[in-house]
Design an enzyme around this catalytic site. Structure first.
Site, PDB file in Angstrom:
ATOM      1  N   LYS A  35       0.849  -1.207   0.000  1.00  0.00           N
ATOM      2  CA  LYS A  35       0.000   0.000   0.000  1.00  0.00           C
ATOM      3  C   LYS A  35       0.875   1.244   0.000  1.00  0.00           C
ATOM      4  CE  LYS A  35      -1.847   1.506   4.167  1.00  0.00           C
ATOM      5  NZ  LYS A  35      -1.413   2.879   4.436  1.00  0.00           N
ATOM      6  N   ASN A  36       1.933   1.206   0.824  1.00  0.00           N
ATOM      7  CA  ASN A  36       2.726   2.415   1.018  1.00  0.00           C
ATOM      8  C   ASN A  36       3.740   2.668  -0.091  1.00  0.00           C
ATOM      9  OD1 ASN A  36       1.158   2.812   3.211  1.00  0.00           O
ATOM     10  ND2 ASN A  36       2.700   2.230   4.730  1.00  0.00           N
ATOM     11  N   ARG A  83      -4.288  10.396   3.264  1.00  0.00           N
ATOM     12  CA  ARG A  83      -3.309  11.479   3.351  1.00  0.00           C
ATOM     13  C   ARG A  83      -2.512  11.628   2.053  1.00  0.00           C
ATOM     14  NH1 ARG A  83      -1.247  13.621   7.866  1.00  0.00           N
ATOM     15  NH2 ARG A  83       0.908  13.392   7.237  1.00  0.00           N
ATOM     16  N   CYS A 141      -5.434   7.639   9.227  1.00  0.00           N
ATOM     17  CA  CYS A 141      -5.806   7.016  10.500  1.00  0.00           C
ATOM     18  C   CYS A 141      -5.623   7.996  11.645  1.00  0.00           C
ATOM     19  CB  CYS A 141      -4.933   5.778  10.728  1.00  0.00           C
ATOM     20  SG  CYS A 141      -5.373   4.403   9.657  1.00  0.00           S
ATOM     21  N   ASP A 164       3.975   0.089  12.367  1.00  0.00           N
ATOM     22  CA  ASP A 164       2.800  -0.673  11.907  1.00  0.00           C
ATOM     23  C   ASP A 164       2.846  -2.145  12.311  1.00  0.00           C
ATOM     24  OD1 ASP A 164       1.535   1.456  10.175  1.00  0.00           O
ATOM     25  OD2 ASP A 164       3.562   1.401   9.384  1.00  0.00           O
ATOM     26  N   VAL A 197       7.225   6.681  16.967  1.00  0.00           N
ATOM     27  CA  VAL A 197       6.959   7.298  15.651  1.00  0.00           C
ATOM     28  C   VAL A 197       5.714   8.181  15.707  1.00  0.00           C
ATOM     29  CG1 VAL A 197       6.516   6.847  13.207  1.00  0.00           C
ATOM     30  CG2 VAL A 197       8.116   5.395  14.471  1.00  0.00           C
TER      31      VAL A 197
HETATM   32  N1  EPU Z   1       5.505  14.314  10.903  1.00  0.00           N
HETATM   33  C1  EPU Z   1       5.542  15.633  11.230  1.00  0.00           C
HETATM   34  N2  EPU Z   1       5.431  16.559  10.227  1.00  0.00           N
HETATM   35  C2  EPU Z   1       5.277  16.189   8.918  1.00  0.00           C
HETATM   36  C3  EPU Z   1       5.256  14.837   8.585  1.00  0.00           C
HETATM   37  C4  EPU Z   1       5.377  13.897   9.605  1.00  0.00           C
HETATM   38  O1  EPU Z   1       5.679  15.990  12.401  1.00  0.00           O
HETATM   39  O2  EPU Z   1       5.171  17.083   8.061  1.00  0.00           O
HETATM   40  C5  EPU Z   1       5.585  13.304  11.968  1.00  0.00           C
HETATM   41  C6  EPU Z   1       4.281  12.511  12.086  1.00  0.00           C
HETATM   42  O3  EPU Z   1       3.325  13.217  12.854  1.00  0.00           O
HETATM   43  C7  EPU Z   1       4.729  11.230  12.723  1.00  0.00           C
HETATM   44  C8  EPU Z   1       6.141  11.069  12.170  1.00  0.00           C
HETATM   45  O4  EPU Z   1       6.548  12.325  11.652  1.00  0.00           O
HETATM   46  O5  EPU Z   1       4.797  11.384  14.123  1.00  0.00           O
HETATM   47  C9  EPU Z   1       6.277  10.025  11.088  1.00  0.00           C
HETATM   48  O6  EPU Z   1       5.417  10.343  10.015  1.00  0.00           O
HETATM   49  P1  EPU Z   1       5.748   9.955   8.502  1.00  0.00           P
HETATM   50  O7  EPU Z   1       5.675  11.184   7.686  1.00  0.00           O
HETATM   51  O8  EPU Z   1       6.993   9.152   8.478  1.00  0.00           O
HETATM   52  O9  EPU Z   1       4.533   9.007   8.180  1.00  0.00           O
HETATM   53  P2  EPU Z   1       3.564   9.070   6.915  1.00  0.00           P
HETATM   54  O10 EPU Z   1       4.317   9.280   5.669  1.00  0.00           O
HETATM   55  O11 EPU Z   1       2.406   9.951   7.211  1.00  0.00           O
HETATM   56  C10 EPU Z   1       3.798   6.538   6.348  1.00  0.00           C
HETATM   57  C11 EPU Z   1       2.836   5.392   6.192  1.00  0.00           C
HETATM   58  C12 EPU Z   1       2.362   4.945   7.563  1.00  0.00           C
HETATM   59  C13 EPU Z   1       3.579   4.536   8.384  1.00  0.00           C
HETATM   60  C14 EPU Z   1       4.573   5.693   8.468  1.00  0.00           C
HETATM   61  C15 EPU Z   1       5.851   5.308   9.190  1.00  0.00           C
HETATM   62  C16 EPU Z   1       1.809   5.839   4.078  1.00  0.00           C
HETATM   63  C17 EPU Z   1       0.590   6.226   3.332  1.00  0.00           C
HETATM   64  N3  EPU Z   1       1.711   5.829   5.398  1.00  0.00           N
HETATM   65  O12 EPU Z   1       3.045   7.581   6.960  1.00  0.00           O
HETATM   66  O13 EPU Z   1       1.557   3.820   7.351  1.00  0.00           O
HETATM   67  O14 EPU Z   1       3.150   4.165   9.678  1.00  0.00           O
HETATM   68  O15 EPU Z   1       4.919   6.137   7.140  1.00  0.00           O
HETATM   69  O16 EPU Z   1       6.485   4.258   8.544  1.00  0.00           O
HETATM   70  O17 EPU Z   1       2.851   5.533   3.501  1.00  0.00           O
HETATM   71  C18 EPU Z   1      -0.267   2.410   7.689  1.00  0.00           C
HETATM   72  O18 EPU Z   1       0.130   1.789   6.694  1.00  0.00           O
HETATM   73  O19 EPU Z   1      -1.208   2.018   8.433  1.00  0.00           O
HETATM   74  C19 EPU Z   1       0.383   3.663   8.045  1.00  0.00           C
HETATM   75  C20 EPU Z   1      -0.106   4.500   8.964  1.00  0.00           C
END
Ligand code: EPU
Length: 454
Positions: A39-40, A113, A137, A326, A348
């Site tokens: 998915k990611n 997102r 989520c 995850d 995280v």
């Molecule tokens: N964060 C910030 N500011 C930002 C972006 C992120 O403070 O501008 C913080 C977030 O609040 C969080 C941390 O950084 O505390 C990590 O966030 P990250 O940006 O790495 O996560 P994401 O890109 O929003 C993706 C996956 C998630 C997975 C995380 C970590 C997708 C669509 N989502 O999220 O997957 O948990 O990376 O590996 O790729 C899932 O599959 O259920 C899921 C939530």
């Protein structure tokens, strides 16, 4: 060790909205499930198709609702999306990309997102982009400040509006030096998708290096991008004037693979996860083994089951190559059956232990420490995030009525219900369609005893 055969499909996909699962637990899950593309990665790869001048083909795309959301968003921006030449493949023709109306974008963005990643590609193609307020989520604030700061460094003008964010690039986008405050997956993808066609070179420091990001880099290179990866989380991107379409097979979904592995551990079953690979799961496999799990890496997948009685472990979630955030939710269900005290530190996300309330209701002994443990063994990557869950087992789980909170927490609730004695009613399960392809069909194939009640 023999590998169970592929099971006949039962038409249960996708999980119907508003449905409740009546799950009768206490039966080990046994059999084979196959995981497709991550998915990611798939959702980001679809956005990357916007950058090409020619048609792109993506293979092993999972049939999940997050993919459907991105497909709709591409379509409202004029990308023609069709089925490819093999099951699970998608073809994207971006030759007529156009601006979309706010109402259309908003209607299709749903709870995802991913729209934030449309910024760079749309700015390159159209000079402007509109991003609605984002869902995803409920696992913490999930801000987008890293994304917006990076886009501003490329020269984008960011204007906050009542329903979202409008971006423009009056002078085009230029390469930038960006140091992320944290190796965010999404922000790293944002920089990659923007820098590949920005004028000049971009240097990205403190980048996320998850396998899905490496796969996105490989895909962008196929499109004509010039990206080099240096030690210590540094990525250089030399912008190019034009990119072509790609033909790419998605990396497998290691989150789904780990989920089924934990289901085998929790229910004392045996599950062969077709398509799972060892390399991207090394950290998970170590913890799985320490917790009393046994696995056999085979040519086309990995077989998972219990080895011994379950053992307590201490883990800390982290960015790659650490233990993924995850993975902790399904693992915690198995740890409720381990003899002794396990500790899981979440570093995280701010709020990713909410799902444990339901496990406690089912009889688990889990204490959540929102500010971390005073003297617990830990190495917390981000000092401000020091939540810990202490799981003391073994505790038999009993059936309960549960409402699924989010994707991974929801999966763990279903596994807990399958581990528990008696019949649980689990509602909100349609959220699992966001990330688990043919979820009910797979559960049925593994011998789970449940009914879908509408
Ligand atoms: N964060 C910030 N500011 C930002 C972006 C992120 O403070 O501008 C913080 C977030 O609040 C969080 C941390 O950084 O505390 C990590 O966030 P990250 O940006 O790495 O996560 P994401 O890109 O929003 C993706 C996956 C998630 C997975 C995380 C970590 C997708 C669509 N989502 O999220 O997957 O948990 O990376 O590996 O790729 C899932 O599959 O259920 C899921 C939530």
């Amino acid at each position: 060790m023999t590998t169970p055969p592929r099971d006949a499909a039962v038409d249960l996909a996708p999980v119907p909205a508003g449905s409740v699962l009546a799950i009768r637990g206490g039966r080990p899950l046994r059999g084979r499930v196959d995981v497709k593309g991550a998915k990611n990665l798939a959702t980001k790869a679809m956005v990357a198709a916007l950058l090409g001048e020619t048609t792109s083909i993506l293979r092993d795309v999972p049939d999940i609702s997050d993919v459907a959301v991105v497909r709709s968003l591409l379509e409202v921006h004029g990308v023609n999306v069709s089925e490819g030449d093999e099951p699970g493949s998608m073809v994207f023709d971006p030759s007529e990309v156009e601006s979309a109306h706010f109402e259309e974008i908003d209607a299709h963005a749903g709870a995802s997102r991913i729209p934030i990643l449309f910024c760079g590609p749309l700015l390159h193609r159209l000079g402007q982009a509109f991003i609605p307020d984002l869902g995803g989520c409920r696992i913490g604030d999930r801000p987008i400040d890293f994304h917006l700061d990076a886009l501003r460094k490329f020269g984008a003008v960011v204007e906050k509006q009542p329903n979202g964010i409008r971006l423009s690039a009056p002078n085009g986008l230029k390469g930038a030096n960006i140091h992320l405050p944290y190796p965010s997956v999404g922000a790293t993808e944002q920089v990659l998708l923007t820098a590949v066609r920005a004028e000049g070179t971009t240097e990205l420091r403190n980048a996320a290096i998850e396998p899905e990001i490496m796969d996105l880099i490989a895909l962008l290179q196929k499109m004509g991008a010039i990206i080099s990866y240096e030690p210590n989380r540094v990525i250089f991107i030399e912008g190019v004037d034009e990119l072509r379409g790609y033909d790419h097979r998605c990396i497998f979904d290691r989150n789904e693979a780990a989920s089924w592995a934990c289901a085998a551990l929790a229910t004392d079953g045996e599950i062969f996860v077709g398509g799972a690979k060892q390399q991207e799961m090394l950290t998970f496999l170590n913890v799985f083994r320490k917790a009393g799990g046994w696995f056999d890496v085979q040519e086309d997948g990995i077989l998972f089951r219990r080895d011994t009685a379950l053992k307590p472990v201490t883990v800390e979630t982290d960015v790659h190559p650490g233990f993924m955030t995850d993975w902790q939710q399904p693992l915690i269900v198995a740890l409720t059956q381990a003899k002794g005290r396990s500790i899981v530190h979440e570093t995280v996300y701010e709020n990713r232990f909410g799902f444990t309330d339901a496990l406690v209701k089912m009889g688990a002994d889990i204490e959540v420490h929102p500010h971390g443990l005073q003297n617990g063994p830990r190495r917390v990557a981000r000092r401000e995030l020091e939540q810990a869950a202490v799981i003391t087992g073994p505790t038999p789980l009993r059936a309960a009525d549960i409402v699924v909170p989010d994707l991974r927490g929801g999966y763990s609730h279903v596994i807990a219900a399958l581990t528990a004695e008696g019949e649980s009613q689990v509602s909100g399960v349609d959220i699992l369609s966001r990330g688990y392809e043919k979820f009910l069909e797979k559960l049925r194939a593994l011998g789970a005893d449940f009914d879908v009640v509408r």
